[in-house]
Scaffold this active site. Structure first.
Site, PDB file in Angstrom:
ATOM      1  N   HIS A 280      -2.609  -2.854  -3.548  1.00 18.79           N
ATOM      2  CA  HIS A 280      -3.541  -2.922  -2.714  1.00 18.79           C
ATOM      3  C   HIS A 280      -5.052  -2.320  -4.433  1.00 18.79           C
ATOM      4  O   HIS A 280      -5.757  -3.184  -4.083  1.00 18.79           O
ATOM      5  CB  HIS A 280      -3.538  -1.522  -1.783  1.00 18.79           C
ATOM      6  CG  HIS A 280      -5.189  -1.350  -0.454  1.00 18.79           C
ATOM      7  ND1 HIS A 280      -5.311  -0.132  -0.134  1.00 18.79           N
ATOM      8  CD2 HIS A 280      -6.122  -2.082  -1.235  1.00 18.79           C
ATOM      9  CE1 HIS A 280      -6.739  -0.043  -0.016  1.00 18.79           C
ATOM     10  NE2 HIS A 280      -6.841  -1.858  -0.243  1.00 18.79           N
TER      11      HIS A 280
ATOM     12  N   GLU B 225       2.244  -0.404   4.445  1.00 13.55           N
ATOM     13  CA  GLU B 225       2.449   0.559   4.169  1.00 13.55           C
ATOM     14  C   GLU B 225       3.677   1.109   3.512  1.00 13.55           C
ATOM     15  O   GLU B 225       4.456   0.708   4.259  1.00 13.55           O
ATOM     16  CB  GLU B 225       1.565   1.462   4.791  1.00 13.55           C
ATOM     17  CG  GLU B 225       0.701   0.669   5.842  1.00 13.55           C
ATOM     18  CD  GLU B 225      -1.028   1.250   4.350  1.00 13.55           C
ATOM     19  OE1 GLU B 225      -0.485   1.655   3.000  1.00 13.55           O
ATOM     20  OE2 GLU B 225      -2.481   0.437   4.727  1.00 13.55           O
TER      21      GLU B 225
ATOM     22  N   ASP C 132      -3.547   2.100  -4.426  1.00 14.01           N
ATOM     23  CA  ASP C 132      -2.077   2.261  -4.482  1.00 14.01           C
ATOM     24  C   ASP C 132      -1.522   0.614  -4.487  1.00 14.01           C
ATOM     25  O   ASP C 132      -2.557  -0.155  -4.670  1.00 14.01           O
ATOM     26  CB  ASP C 132      -1.741   2.670  -2.879  1.00 14.01           C
ATOM     27  CG  ASP C 132      -3.064   1.732  -2.132  1.00 14.01           C
ATOM     28  OD1 ASP C 132      -4.226   1.534  -1.901  1.00 14.01           O
ATOM     29  OD2 ASP C 132      -2.425   1.878  -0.907  1.00 14.01           O
TER      30      ASP C 132
ATOM     31  N   HIS D 198       1.301  -1.711  -0.465  1.00 11.82           N
ATOM     32  CA  HIS D 198       0.109  -0.132  -0.094  1.00 11.82           C
ATOM     33  C   HIS D 198       0.983   1.023   0.334  1.00 11.82           C
ATOM     34  O   HIS D 198       2.254   1.280   0.349  1.00 11.82           O
ATOM     35  CB  HIS D 198      -0.924  -0.087   1.150  1.00 11.82           C
ATOM     36  CG  HIS D 198      -1.438  -0.870   1.560  1.00 11.82           C
ATOM     37  ND1 HIS D 198      -2.314  -1.387   1.313  1.00 11.82           N
ATOM     38  CD2 HIS D 198      -1.747  -2.439   2.007  1.00 11.82           C
ATOM     39  CE1 HIS D 198      -3.747  -1.929   1.991  1.00 11.82           C
ATOM     40  NE2 HIS D 198      -2.706  -2.585   2.510  1.00 11.82           N
TER      41      HIS D 198
HETATM   42 ZN   LIG Z   1      -4.226   1.452   0.614  1.00 13.95          ZN
END
Ligand SMILES: [Zn+2]
Length: 184
Positions: free
Chosen positions: A158, A119, A168, A37
């Site tokens: 994602h 992330e 993303d 992400h």
């Molecule tokens: Zn995401």
């Protein structure tokens, strides 16, 4: 700042621990998918404390006008890799973090059940840093070692599991560069 990352009981040594209350048990104790992400809070701004706050459920809503959209949101990821390469861990990889939302992978819904979420601090259109690629590769290799169902073919963005809803990690993420670094 390349750390030597190793997973012990779902936690990565070499990562900064920032425990999130936003998790629960994996229904089948399965870890077979890695989801990449991006996030930045506020959008396009880096190095601020708001991602930690969001994942910990204590976001200072008054800090930026855009944050009113995030009120009541209970989300988390297992990891965040900051622009300087710092790795932060919020949830044990053995537990289910809440990063994928409505999602589907190879016909299976609810990817959080069986995924690890990483992330990258960033945006869809700004190149990620060298330190982020290095740390992401190290972390990924450590996850491969700890979770045998993970491999280079079980990594997605994602955007791949929530198409039309999520974009993303974006065009800015160089998948070839990332995967080159995962070869033995
Ligand atoms: Zn995401």
């Amino acid at each position: 700042m390349v750390n030597d990352i190793r997973l012990v009981d779902g936690w990565a040594n070499g990562a900064r621990l920032c425990a999130s209350p936003h998790f629960n048990q994996r229904p089948d104790n399965e870890v077979s998918l890695l989801v990449i992400h991006n996030i930045s809070l506020p959008a396009g701004q880096f190095g601020l404390p708001y991602i930690d706050q969001l994942f910990q459920g204590c976001l200072d809503i008054d800090a930026d006008s855009s944050f009113c959209d995030l009120v009541g949101l209970t989300v988390s990821a297992h990891f965040l890799i900051r622009r300087d390469g710092e790795v932060v861990q919020y949830v044990s990889c053995d537990d289910r973090a809440w990063h994928a939302g409505v999602s589907s992978y190879q016909g299976r819904e609810g990817c959080n059940d069986f995924a690890i979420g990483i992330e990258l601090e960033g945006t869809d259109d700004l190149a990620y840093s060298d330190a982020q690629y290095q740390q992401l590769q190290q972390l990924t290799l450590a996850l491969f070692e700890a979770y045998p169902m993970l491999n280079t073919d079980s990594i997605v963005g994602h955007c791949d599991i929530a198409p039309g809803r999520k974009t993303d990690p974006g065009e800015s993420f160089d998948w070839q560069r990332y995967k080159r670094g995962l070869r033995p």
